[in-house]
Design a protein around this motif. Structure first.
Motif, PDB file in Angstrom:
ATOM      1  N   GLY A   9       0.478  -1.573  -0.058  1.00 40.33           N
ATOM      2  CA  GLY A   9       0.109  -0.522   0.006  1.00 40.33           C
ATOM      3  C   GLY A   9       0.825   1.598  -0.039  1.00 40.33           C
ATOM      4  O   GLY A   9       0.088   2.560   0.449  1.00 40.33           O
ATOM      5  N   ALA A  10       1.602   1.079  -0.670  1.00 42.60           N
ATOM      6  CA  ALA A  10       2.956   2.542  -0.469  1.00 42.60           C
ATOM      7  C   ALA A  10       2.373   3.529  -1.234  1.00 42.60           C
ATOM      8  O   ALA A  10       3.292   4.470  -0.946  1.00 42.60           O
ATOM      9  N   THR A  11       1.777   3.197  -1.757  1.00 43.61           N
ATOM     10  CA  THR A  11       1.420   4.300  -3.171  1.00 43.61           C
ATOM     11  C   THR A  11       0.128   4.812  -2.689  1.00 43.61           C
ATOM     12  O   THR A  11      -0.267   5.785  -2.571  1.00 43.61           O
ATOM     13  N   TRP A  13      -3.075   6.929   0.519  1.00 46.67           N
ATOM     14  CA  TRP A  13      -3.085   7.718   1.066  1.00 46.67           C
ATOM     15  C   TRP A  13      -2.061   7.923   2.109  1.00 46.67           C
ATOM     16  O   TRP A  13      -1.273   8.507   2.562  1.00 46.67           O
ATOM     17  N   ALA A  14      -2.264   6.935   3.040  1.00 47.75           N
ATOM     18  CA  ALA A  14      -1.464   6.111   4.141  1.00 47.75           C
ATOM     19  C   ALA A  14      -0.230   5.946   3.840  1.00 47.75           C
ATOM     20  O   ALA A  14       0.895   6.132   5.058  1.00 47.75           O
ATOM     21  N   GLY A  15      -0.275   4.821   3.206  1.00 51.77           N
ATOM     22  CA  GLY A  15       1.004   4.334   3.175  1.00 51.77           C
ATOM     23  C   GLY A  15       2.132   5.381   2.394  1.00 51.77           C
ATOM     24  O   GLY A  15       3.250   4.774   2.335  1.00 51.77           O
ATOM     25  N   ARG A  36      -0.812  -2.608  -7.385  1.00 57.05           N
ATOM     26  CA  ARG A  36      -1.202  -2.724  -8.500  1.00 57.05           C
ATOM     27  C   ARG A  36      -0.782  -1.862  -9.693  1.00 57.05           C
ATOM     28  O   ARG A  36      -0.069  -2.048 -10.611  1.00 57.05           O
ATOM     29  N   ALA A  37      -1.832  -0.332  -9.420  1.00 56.95           N
ATOM     30  CA  ALA A  37      -1.520   0.459 -11.015  1.00 56.95           C
ATOM     31  C   ALA A  37       0.641   0.565 -11.170  1.00 56.95           C
ATOM     32  O   ALA A  37       0.600   1.382 -12.413  1.00 56.95           O
ATOM     33  N   TYR A  74      -1.389  -1.395   4.739  1.00 59.77           N
ATOM     34  CA  TYR A  74      -1.894  -0.679   4.904  1.00 59.77           C
ATOM     35  C   TYR A  74      -1.912  -0.432   3.476  1.00 59.77           C
ATOM     36  O   TYR A  74      -2.530   0.208   2.847  1.00 59.77           O
ATOM     37  N   SER A  99      -7.790  -0.792   7.879  1.00 59.89           N
ATOM     38  CA  SER A  99      -8.736  -1.288   9.009  1.00 59.89           C
ATOM     39  C   SER A  99     -10.304  -2.753   8.050  1.00 59.89           C
ATOM     40  O   SER A  99      -9.517  -3.416   7.138  1.00 59.89           O
ATOM     41  N   ALA A 123      -3.086  -1.567  14.742  1.00 55.20           N
ATOM     42  CA  ALA A 123      -3.276  -0.110  15.475  1.00 55.20           C
ATOM     43  C   ALA A 123      -4.642   0.000  14.103  1.00 55.20           C
ATOM     44  O   ALA A 123      -4.713   0.453  13.497  1.00 55.20           O
ATOM     45  N   PHE A 126      -2.818   4.484  14.159  1.00 54.65           N
ATOM     46  CA  PHE A 126      -1.565   5.264  14.773  1.00 54.65           C
ATOM     47  C   PHE A 126      -1.396   6.348  15.544  1.00 54.65           C
ATOM     48  O   PHE A 126      -0.393   6.739  16.142  1.00 54.65           O
ATOM     49  N   LYS A 157     -15.360   5.381   2.295  1.00 53.79           N
ATOM     50  CA  LYS A 157     -15.082   4.488   3.407  1.00 53.79           C
ATOM     51  C   LYS A 157     -15.618   2.999   2.808  1.00 53.79           C
ATOM     52  O   LYS A 157     -16.794   3.148   3.288  1.00 53.79           O
ATOM     53  N   TYR A 239       0.281   9.538  11.319  1.00 49.92           N
ATOM     54  CA  TYR A 239       0.076   7.938  10.975  1.00 49.92           C
ATOM     55  C   TYR A 239       1.566   8.152  11.576  1.00 49.92           C
ATOM     56  O   TYR A 239       1.860   6.711  11.027  1.00 49.92           O
TER      57      TYR A 239
HETATM   58  N1  LIG Z   1      -4.392   2.500  11.609  1.00 50.01           N
HETATM   59  C1  LIG Z   1      -4.575   4.101  11.165  1.00 50.01           C
HETATM   60  O1  LIG Z   1      -3.436   4.478  12.284  1.00 50.01           O
HETATM   61  C2  LIG Z   1      -4.767   3.815   9.868  1.00 50.01           C
HETATM   62  C3  LIG Z   1      -4.473   5.425   9.118  1.00 50.01           C
HETATM   63  C4  LIG Z   1      -4.686   5.315   7.929  1.00 50.01           C
HETATM   64  C5  LIG Z   1      -6.291   3.981   6.896  1.00 50.01           C
HETATM   65  N2  LIG Z   1      -5.611   3.754   7.811  1.00 50.01           N
HETATM   66  C6  LIG Z   1      -6.292   1.851   6.597  1.00 50.01           C
HETATM   67  O2  LIG Z   1      -5.121   2.045   5.660  1.00 50.01           O
HETATM   68  C7  LIG Z   1      -5.666   1.203   4.936  1.00 50.01           C
HETATM   69  C8  LIG Z   1      -5.654   1.991   3.458  1.00 50.01           C
HETATM   70  O3  LIG Z   1      -5.809   3.858   3.117  1.00 50.01           O
HETATM   71  P1  LIG Z   1      -5.572   3.833   2.537  1.00 50.01           P
HETATM   72  O4  LIG Z   1      -6.483   5.357   3.150  1.00 50.01           O
HETATM   73  O5  LIG Z   1      -3.826   4.889   2.518  1.00 50.01           O
HETATM   74  O6  LIG Z   1      -6.056   3.995   0.872  1.00 50.01           O
HETATM   75  P2  LIG Z   1      -5.549   4.548  -0.021  1.00 50.01           P
HETATM   76  O7  LIG Z   1      -5.804   5.599  -0.527  1.00 50.01           O
HETATM   77  O8  LIG Z   1      -7.545   3.535  -1.381  1.00 50.01           O
HETATM   78  O9  LIG Z   1      -4.390   3.124  -0.872  1.00 50.01           O
HETATM   79  C9  LIG Z   1      -4.126   1.603  -0.622  1.00 50.01           C
HETATM   80  C10 LIG Z   1      -2.537   1.198  -1.330  1.00 50.01           C
HETATM   81  O10 LIG Z   1      -2.796  -0.049  -1.057  1.00 50.01           O
HETATM   82  C11 LIG Z   1      -2.706  -0.822  -2.165  1.00 50.01           C
HETATM   83  N3  LIG Z   1      -3.731  -1.684  -2.189  1.00 50.01           N
HETATM   84  C12 LIG Z   1      -5.223  -1.714  -2.782  1.00 50.01           C
HETATM   85  N4  LIG Z   1      -5.829  -3.093  -3.305  1.00 50.01           N
HETATM   86  C13 LIG Z   1      -4.582  -3.738  -2.697  1.00 50.01           C
HETATM   87  C14 LIG Z   1      -4.392  -4.960  -3.534  1.00 50.01           C
HETATM   88  N5  LIG Z   1      -5.931  -5.780  -3.856  1.00 50.01           N
HETATM   89  N6  LIG Z   1      -3.296  -5.597  -3.491  1.00 50.01           N
HETATM   90  C15 LIG Z   1      -2.045  -4.347  -4.076  1.00 50.01           C
HETATM   91  N7  LIG Z   1      -2.523  -3.466  -3.328  1.00 50.01           N
HETATM   92  C16 LIG Z   1      -3.491  -2.865  -2.845  1.00 50.01           C
HETATM   93  C17 LIG Z   1      -2.971   0.698  -3.599  1.00 50.01           C
HETATM   94  O11 LIG Z   1      -2.107   1.030  -5.067  1.00 50.01           O
HETATM   95  P3  LIG Z   1      -3.475   0.018  -6.084  1.00 50.01           P
HETATM   96  O12 LIG Z   1      -4.326   0.352  -6.638  1.00 50.01           O
HETATM   97  O13 LIG Z   1      -2.402   0.781  -6.895  1.00 50.01           O
HETATM   98  O14 LIG Z   1      -3.032  -1.596  -6.084  1.00 50.01           O
HETATM   99  C18 LIG Z   1      -2.935   1.868  -2.808  1.00 50.01           C
HETATM  100  O15 LIG Z   1      -0.943   1.617  -2.682  1.00 50.01           O
HETATM  101  C19 LIG Z   1      -7.317   1.324   5.111  1.00 50.01           C
HETATM  102  O16 LIG Z   1      -7.851   0.118   5.079  1.00 50.01           O
HETATM  103  C20 LIG Z   1      -7.702   2.639   6.444  1.00 50.01           C
HETATM  104  O17 LIG Z   1      -8.503   2.267   6.861  1.00 50.01           O
HETATM  105  C21 LIG Z   1      -5.669   3.215   9.024  1.00 50.01           C
END
Ligand SMILES: NC(=O)c1ccc[n+]([C@@H]2O[C@H](COP(=O)([O-])OP(=O)(O)OC[C@H]3O[C@@H](n4cnc5c(N)ncnc54)[C@H](OP(=O)(O)O)[C@@H]3O)[C@@H](O)[C@H]2O)c1
Length: 268
Positions: A9-11, A13-15, A36-37, A74, A99, A123, A126, A157, A239
């Motif tokens: 999830g490195a690309t 919002w959080a990653g 993936r993208a 992430y 989550s 967590a 975070f 969400k 975070y």
């Molecule tokens: N614990 C905390 O403090 C905290 C804080 C913020 C967010 N979160 C949680 O963290 C998660 C991610 O949130 P976000 O807002 O960062 O989401 P986001 O912006 O949609 O990012 C998701 C990341 O995961 C990748 N991804 C998604 N589905 C994938 C799959 N099937 N295989 C491989 N890579 C995949 C995406 O890249 P591609 O689409 O290119 O694959 C993207 O890099 C959510 O569940 C959110 O609730 C937790």
């Protein structure tokens, strides 16, 4: 030797905020990333951060071909559990920010982590202020026997309730089970209007444009009420410090631990 990290999830919002945070440290190094993208590219090129030269893969399985000490999850609820189990089976510890994982998912993750003698730190949030929400709510639940939780998030969400609220409810269930005056199954009218029962707490999830993530817990007893509320801002910066701490400390754990305070000394 720096701690080798694989970030799924490195690309996102959080990653991406976490990847930039890792780039600024001297004791952590990113060896592989998942998106993936952007598969096939260098992460630094995608994020415009020259200090990140690790490759991006389409799946965690491919990324985990690189040896790593800590796998960070992430991505999205649909793939999170499989990614975490794959990382544990390859001998990595895991830090989980995603989550949507259920109590059953966490039980399975815990048993695999114990079998592999590895730590998992999950967590729901975070950010330091969210950790404080959990601690204050646990204290309040010792003295005030009834509460309900309101979970606010942006309209797109996909999962409900939020990771923050799932964790909050799970933690409160260890303090006591709140008992509504009118049992939920004796509600006159739609049962859903009383929310979902999550780890014993009534939870009401609101998904409306304009919110980021907020959690409010309302404690009540006759003639008095206490509300404790946490509001996330619009950036993912809060975070980052918590996730960096989790990456540094997760190898001191065995099995699943929920909440950043597993590795944070809050005193008291
Ligand atoms: N614990 C905390 O403090 C905290 C804080 C913020 C967010 N979160 C949680 O963290 C998660 C991610 O949130 P976000 O807002 O960062 O989401 P986001 O912006 O949609 O990012 C998701 C990341 O995961 C990748 N991804 C998604 N589905 C994938 C799959 N099937 N295989 C491989 N890579 C995949 C995406 O890249 P591609 O689409 O290119 O694959 C993207 O890099 C959510 O569940 C959110 O609730 C937790």
């Amino acid at each position: 030797m720096p701690i080798k990290v694989c970030l799924a999830g490195a690309t996102g919002w959080a990653g991406s905020a976490l990847a930039r945070g890792i780039a600024r440290t001297a004791d952590l190094t990113l060896v592989a990333a998942v998106s993936r993208a952007h598969a096939g590219r260098a992460l630094g090129e995608v994020l415009g951060e020259s200090r990140l030269d690790c490759p991006v893969y389409a799946s965690a399985t491919e990324a985990l071909a690189h040896e790593c000490d800590v796998f960070v999850e992430y991505t999205a609820p649909a793939v999170a559990k499989a990614n975490i189990l794959a990382a544990l089976e390859r001998g990595a510890h895991a830090v989980v920010g995603t989550s949507g994982l259920t109590t059953d998912d966490f039980e399975e993750i815990d048993s695999v982590a114990r079998f592999q003698n590895r730590g998992v730190l999950a967590a729901g949030n975070f950010a330091l202020t969210a950790v404080l929400l959990m601690k204050f709510a646990e204290l309040a639940a010792r003295f005030v026997p009834y509460w309900e939780i309101i979970d606010y998030a942006h309209d797109d969400k996909p999962d409900a309730p939020s990771g923050t609220v799932r964790e909050l409810a799970a933690r409160l269930s260890k303090v006591r089970t709140p008992e509504p005056t009118v049992p939920i199954d004796r509600t006159v009218g739609p049962r859903e209007s009383r929310g979902a029962t999550v780890s014993g707490s009534q939870v009401h999830s609101v998904r409306v444009p304009g919110y980021v993530i907020s959690a409010e817990i309302v404690f009540g007893m006759p003639d008095q009420r206490l509300s404790i509320r946490h509001d996330s801002g619009t950036s993912a910066v809060p975070y980052v410090e918590g996730a960096l701490l989790a990456i540094r400390k997760v190898s001191t754990l065995v099995g699943l631990h929920r909440g950043l305070d597993s590795v944070l000394d809050l005193g008291g």
